[in-house]
Design a protein around this motif. Structure first.
Motif, PDB file in Angstrom:
ATOM      1  N   ARG A   1       0.830  -1.193   0.000  1.00 32.46           N
ATOM      2  CA  ARG A   1       0.000   0.000   0.000  1.00 32.46           C
ATOM      3  C   ARG A   1       0.874   1.255   0.000  1.00 32.46           C
ATOM      4  N   PRO A   2       0.297   2.419  -0.347  1.00 30.25           N
ATOM      5  CA  PRO A   2       1.079   3.659  -0.395  1.00 30.25           C
ATOM      6  C   PRO A   2       1.675   4.044   0.956  1.00 30.25           C
ATOM      7  N   GLU A   3       2.580   5.003   0.946  1.00 25.05           N
ATOM      8  CA  GLU A   3       3.285   5.421   2.160  1.00 25.05           C
ATOM      9  C   GLU A   3       2.378   6.127   3.155  1.00 25.05           C
ATOM     10  N   ASN A   4       1.272   6.689   2.680  1.00 25.93           N
ATOM     11  CA  ASN A   4       0.373   7.428   3.561  1.00 25.93           C
ATOM     12  C   ASN A   4      -1.043   6.876   3.465  1.00 25.93           C
ATOM     13  N   GLY A   5      -1.844   7.195   4.477  1.00 21.94           N
ATOM     14  CA  GLY A   5      -3.239   6.801   4.449  1.00 21.94           C
ATOM     15  C   GLY A   5      -3.496   5.516   5.214  1.00 21.94           C
ATOM     16  N   LEU A   6      -4.697   4.977   5.033  1.00 22.57           N
ATOM     17  CA  LEU A   6      -5.132   3.778   5.733  1.00 22.57           C
ATOM     18  C   LEU A   6      -4.191   2.617   5.457  1.00 22.57           C
ATOM     19  N   LEU A   7      -3.734   1.938   6.511  1.00 23.74           N
ATOM     20  CA  LEU A   7      -2.877   0.751   6.399  1.00 23.74           C
ATOM     21  C   LEU A   7      -1.615   1.025   5.588  1.00 23.74           C
ATOM     22  N   ALA A   8      -1.045   2.198   5.766  1.00 24.24           N
ATOM     23  CA  ALA A   8       0.107   2.639   4.969  1.00 24.24           C
ATOM     24  C   ALA A   8       1.249   1.629   5.010  1.00 24.24           C
ATOM     25  N   GLN A   9       1.780   1.329   3.825  1.00 29.83           N
ATOM     26  CA  GLN A   9       2.956   0.489   3.612  1.00 29.83           C
ATOM     27  C   GLN A   9       2.778  -0.973   4.020  1.00 29.83           C
TER      28      GLN A   9
ATOM     29  N   PHE B   1     -13.173  -1.176  10.256  1.00 28.25           N
ATOM     30  CA  PHE B   1     -12.296  -0.150  10.800  1.00 28.25           C
ATOM     31  C   PHE B   1     -13.169   0.792  11.638  1.00 28.25           C
ATOM     32  N   SER B   2     -12.557   1.794  12.222  1.00 32.96           N
ATOM     33  CA  SER B   2     -13.351   2.719  13.033  1.00 32.96           C
ATOM     34  C   SER B   2     -14.358   3.483  12.181  1.00 32.96           C
ATOM     35  N   HIS B   3     -14.052   3.723  10.907  1.00 37.51           N
ATOM     36  CA  HIS B   3     -14.916   4.559  10.063  1.00 37.51           C
ATOM     37  C   HIS B   3     -15.341   3.888   8.764  1.00 37.51           C
ATOM     38  N   ILE B   4     -14.838   2.689   8.487  1.00 37.21           N
ATOM     39  CA  ILE B   4     -15.174   1.990   7.243  1.00 37.21           C
ATOM     40  C   ILE B   4     -15.447   0.524   7.553  1.00 37.21           C
ATOM     41  N   HIS B   5     -16.441  -0.031   6.886  1.00 39.00           N
ATOM     42  CA  HIS B   5     -16.756  -1.458   6.991  1.00 39.00           C
ATOM     43  C   HIS B   5     -16.525  -2.074   5.618  1.00 39.00           C
ATOM     44  N   TRP B   6     -15.462  -2.867   5.503  1.00 41.00           N
ATOM     45  CA  TRP B   6     -15.161  -3.533   4.236  1.00 41.00           C
ATOM     46  C   TRP B   6     -15.942  -4.839   4.127  1.00 41.00           C
TER      47      TRP B   6
END
Length: 389
Positions: free
Chosen positions: A256-264, A321-326
């Motif tokens: 995953r990208p360096e920033n954001g949800l679940l980064a790296q 997650f706290s704000h998202i339900h996958w």
């Protein structure tokens, strides 16, 4: 009883209760501020029983501030794997690096300095200062707000920042001289074991005699807290792309990208479904459908630059997650015949990054050993363990 008398009674009885016996937790074995810091970060939104084995493994691997500061981030994330809220681990390591560069590797006995460390908020700063250095600083978390709201019958909404500030002042006024660490831990202990959210155990409570909420029959009504916004639902489709030839026991993974949800962290290739209502994710919906497979193939090609062909459904998984339900539907897939050599070169063992459309690498062919070395979100660990079982 007057407020001053009620306060004195509360402080005296609660401290005495704690000092007569408390839980034997690994971070309570000494006053090392580093151990206390790590434990408080791990305990955020996580149960004590869950944290204990993680804490012990983490401290064995990173026993000092210096060891944590100098470790590769991937190792830190792998040690945190399964605890969730991975920004906590990244912030903890960033804070350790600040301690090394600003304070010579020694956590300072200074509230402003501790509060300035990455990821350290008012609660964590108060916990470190009071428990490690016995400074009369409040450490107010959800447990403490619940206990004090009930004991003093406070009706302010604890979800509001203004209420927290008020309770912090109240908690500070209750700290007995010379016993800040024990008192703050007693407050946390009472909230965790006795004055619990839904079914408070009033009879064994050491301060029940003058608890205003109990006296008024409102112990289950308080504290008042507005409900958090429910997480939004996202429907995603993932693929386990199988290798061929010498890579037959490997699958395609990406970072995953360096920033954001679940980064790296590492994951399976997946896309946000163009079925926002979740119609194709219903239990009774067909698991294998030509329309969905075709749509998935197009999205994956746009995402990876490769022709990926789903061959069969594997499993459905969910993760909140706290704000998202996958909601995730997972397929096994192959590369198209013309794509195999190009896919092998793009996702080489070297992990060479590449860019196609909006996606950035690296993509890698990896075998089961990846589960032991790379950090994965829990949902992808479950999927891959099922695939390789």
């Amino acid at each position: 009883m007057a407020i001053q008398e009620a306060s004195a009674y509360f402080s005296r009885e609660l401290l005495s209760w704690y000092q007569r016996g408390n839980r034997n937790l690994p971070w309570r074995r000494n006053k090392d501020p580093y151990r206390i810091w790590v434990s408080e970060i791990m305990l955020q939104q996580t149960r004590v029983d869950t944290v204990i084995p993680y804490f012990e493994r983490f401290m064995a691997k990173f026993p000092t501030v210096q060891a944590l500061a100098e470790a590769p981030e991937e190792e830190v994330l792998k040690s945190w794997e399964g605890l969730g809220y991975y920004s906590r681990a990244r912030n903890l390591q960033a804070g350790a690096r600040m301690v090394m560069s600003l304070y010579g590797g020694i956590i300072p006995d200074d509230k402003a300095a501790v509060a300035g460390l990455k990821g350290v908020g008012p609660y964590t700063a108060g916990a470190i200062m009071s428990i490690a250095f016995n400074r009369p600083e409040p450490a107010v978390d959800g447990n403490v707000m619940r206990v004090l709201s009930r004991y003093f019958c406070l009706e302010d909404d604890i979800a509001k920042p203004k209420t927290r500030v008020g309770i912090e002042k109240l908690a500070a006024s209750l700290i007995p001289e010379g016993a800040a660490g024990d008192f703050n831990q007693a407050l946390m202990e009472l909230g965790a074991l006795v004055c619990t959210p839904k079914s408070p155990s009033c009879l064994p409570c050491p301060v029940m005699e003058h608890c205003e909420a109990r006296l008024q029959g409102r112990e289950t009504e308080l504290p008042i807290k507005t409900k958090a916004k429910p997480p939004r639902h996202e429907y995603r489709v993932a693929v386990i792309v199988r290798g061929s030839g010498e890579r037959a026991d490997q699958v395609l993974l990406r970072q995953r990208p360096e920033n954001g949800l679940l980064a790296q962290m590492w994951e399976l290739p997946h896309v946000l479904s163009d079925d926002p209502s979740g119609e194709w994710f219903r239990e009774e919906a067909p698991k294998e459908d030509a329309r969905l497979a075709e749509s998935l193939g197009r999205e994956l090609e746009r995402e990876t630059g490769l022709l990926i062909r789903p061959t069969g459904w594997l499993v459905d998984e969910e993760h909140v997650f706290s704000h998202i339900h996958w909601h995730m539907r997972v397929y096994v897939a192959d590369l198209g015949p013309s794509e195999i050599s190009r896919g092998n070169s793009l996702a080489a063992e070297s992990g060479l990054a590449y860019e196609t459309g909006q996606a950035q690498g690296p993509y890698r062919w990896m075998g089961r050993e990846a589960l032991d070395t790379l950090p994965f979100p829990n949902v992808f660990l479950r999927i891959l363990e099922r695939y390789w079982s």
